[in-house]
Motif scaffolding. Structure first.
Motif, PDB file in Angstrom:
ATOM      1  N   PRO A   1       0.821  -1.205   0.000  1.00 10.75           N
ATOM      2  CA  PRO A   1       0.000   0.000   0.000  1.00 10.75           C
ATOM      3  C   PRO A   1       0.859   1.261   0.000  1.00 10.75           C
ATOM      4  O   PRO A   1       1.991   1.257   0.494  1.00 10.75           O
ATOM      5  N   TRP A   2       0.316   2.361  -0.532  1.00 16.62           N
ATOM      6  CA  TRP A   2       1.068   3.605  -0.671  1.00 16.62           C
ATOM      7  C   TRP A   2       1.426   4.207   0.681  1.00 16.62           C
ATOM      8  O   TRP A   2       2.395   4.932   0.805  1.00 16.62           O
ATOM      9  N   ASN A   3       0.639   3.890   1.739  1.00 14.86           N
ATOM     10  CA  ASN A   3       0.877   4.514   3.035  1.00 14.86           C
ATOM     11  C   ASN A   3       1.523   3.572   4.042  1.00 14.86           C
ATOM     12  O   ASN A   3       1.436   3.796   5.239  1.00 14.86           O
ATOM     13  N   LYS A   4       2.209   2.524   3.586  1.00 12.98           N
ATOM     14  CA  LYS A   4       2.844   1.580   4.504  1.00 12.98           C
ATOM     15  C   LYS A   4       3.951   2.289   5.296  1.00 12.98           C
ATOM     16  O   LYS A   4       4.792   2.972   4.741  1.00 12.98           O
ATOM     17  N   GLY A   5       3.923   2.100   6.595  1.00 20.11           N
ATOM     18  CA  GLY A   5       4.932   2.699   7.471  1.00 20.11           C
ATOM     19  C   GLY A   5       4.589   4.109   7.909  1.00 20.11           C
ATOM     20  O   GLY A   5       5.277   4.673   8.756  1.00 20.11           O
ATOM     21  N   MET A   6       3.545   4.696   7.365  1.00 22.36           N
ATOM     22  CA  MET A   6       3.156   6.058   7.754  1.00 22.36           C
ATOM     23  C   MET A   6       2.204   5.990   8.935  1.00 22.36           C
ATOM     24  O   MET A   6       1.418   5.065   9.054  1.00 22.36           O
ATOM     25  N   ARG A   7       2.280   6.965   9.796  1.00 23.20           N
ATOM     26  CA  ARG A   7       1.334   7.060  10.906  1.00 23.20           C
ATOM     27  C   ARG A   7       0.341   8.150  10.572  1.00 23.20           C
ATOM     28  O   ARG A   7       0.702   9.307  10.437  1.00 23.20           O
ATOM     29  N   GLY A   8      -0.903   7.791  10.410  1.00 20.71           N
ATOM     30  CA  GLY A   8      -1.930   8.761  10.074  1.00 20.71           C
ATOM     31  C   GLY A   8      -1.855   9.145   8.610  1.00 20.71           C
ATOM     32  O   GLY A   8      -1.111   8.582   7.823  1.00 20.71           O
TER      33      GLY A   8
END
Length: 177
Positions: free
Chosen positions: A49-56
């Motif tokens: 996914p494009w937001n892997k590892g991001m918080r929020g």
């Protein structure tokens, strides 16, 4: 002929010209084709996914300026050891950080002087009747039976007991019970 018509296109030139049985057949074929192929809106196995590892979610506009930052405290934050008065008039003390971390101050004072909380068969009462006076000299340990006797009608003078009973009779007559 039926496979050439795309049911999902915005323009269906021949759809309204087909007989009902042909239309239902076309829908069944289309559904089976969709199940056989990959649905373009479905997330495929193994993709990252494009937001892997991001918080929020990423901040936009002034959103980042107005968000809480690590270490910020809300305006209604109180330190451990602070007190408040609950709706019943008892003083509560904050014992730890977090939600629902308040205890009744008079019970904590009793524990500090006697080593443990009162047993479940006993209660603490305030000698002077002031629930905010948590001094150890103002606290008295009584059994629940003694507490009931203190707060019952039987401890009142005989003429006052008679008035209370007559009031109950009058209420029942008025309410029709």
């Amino acid at each position: 002929m039926l496979k050439e018509i795309n049911l999902h296109s915005k323009t269906l030139p021949a759809r309204h010209h087909l007989p009902r049985s042909s239309l239902s057949l076309m829908i069944q074929i289309s559904r089976s084709e969709m199940n056989a192929k990959h649905n373009p809106g479905q997330f495929q196995k193994g993709l990252i996914p494009w937001n892997k590892g991001m918080r929020g979610l990423p901040s936009k506009g002034r959103m980042q300026d107005t968000q809480f930052r690590p270490g910020n405290q809300p305006a209604n934050w109180k330190p451990v050891g602070s007190t408040r008065i609950n709706v019943e008039g008892y003083v509560e003390i904050k014992i730890a950080e977090g939600k629902n971390k308040y205890r009744l101050l008079h019970r904590e004072v009793w524990k500090q002087h006697h080593g443990s909380y009162p047993p479940r068969s006993h209660v603490l009462i305030f000698i002077n009747g002031n629930r905010q006076d948590c001094d150890i000299n103002n606290l008295k340990l009584v059994t629940r039976k003694e507490l009931m006797a203190m707060n019952t009608v039987h401890r009142l003078p005989e003429n006052l007991k008679k008035v209370i009973r007559l009031k109950g009779v009058l209420k029942r007559k008025i309410n029709g019970k």
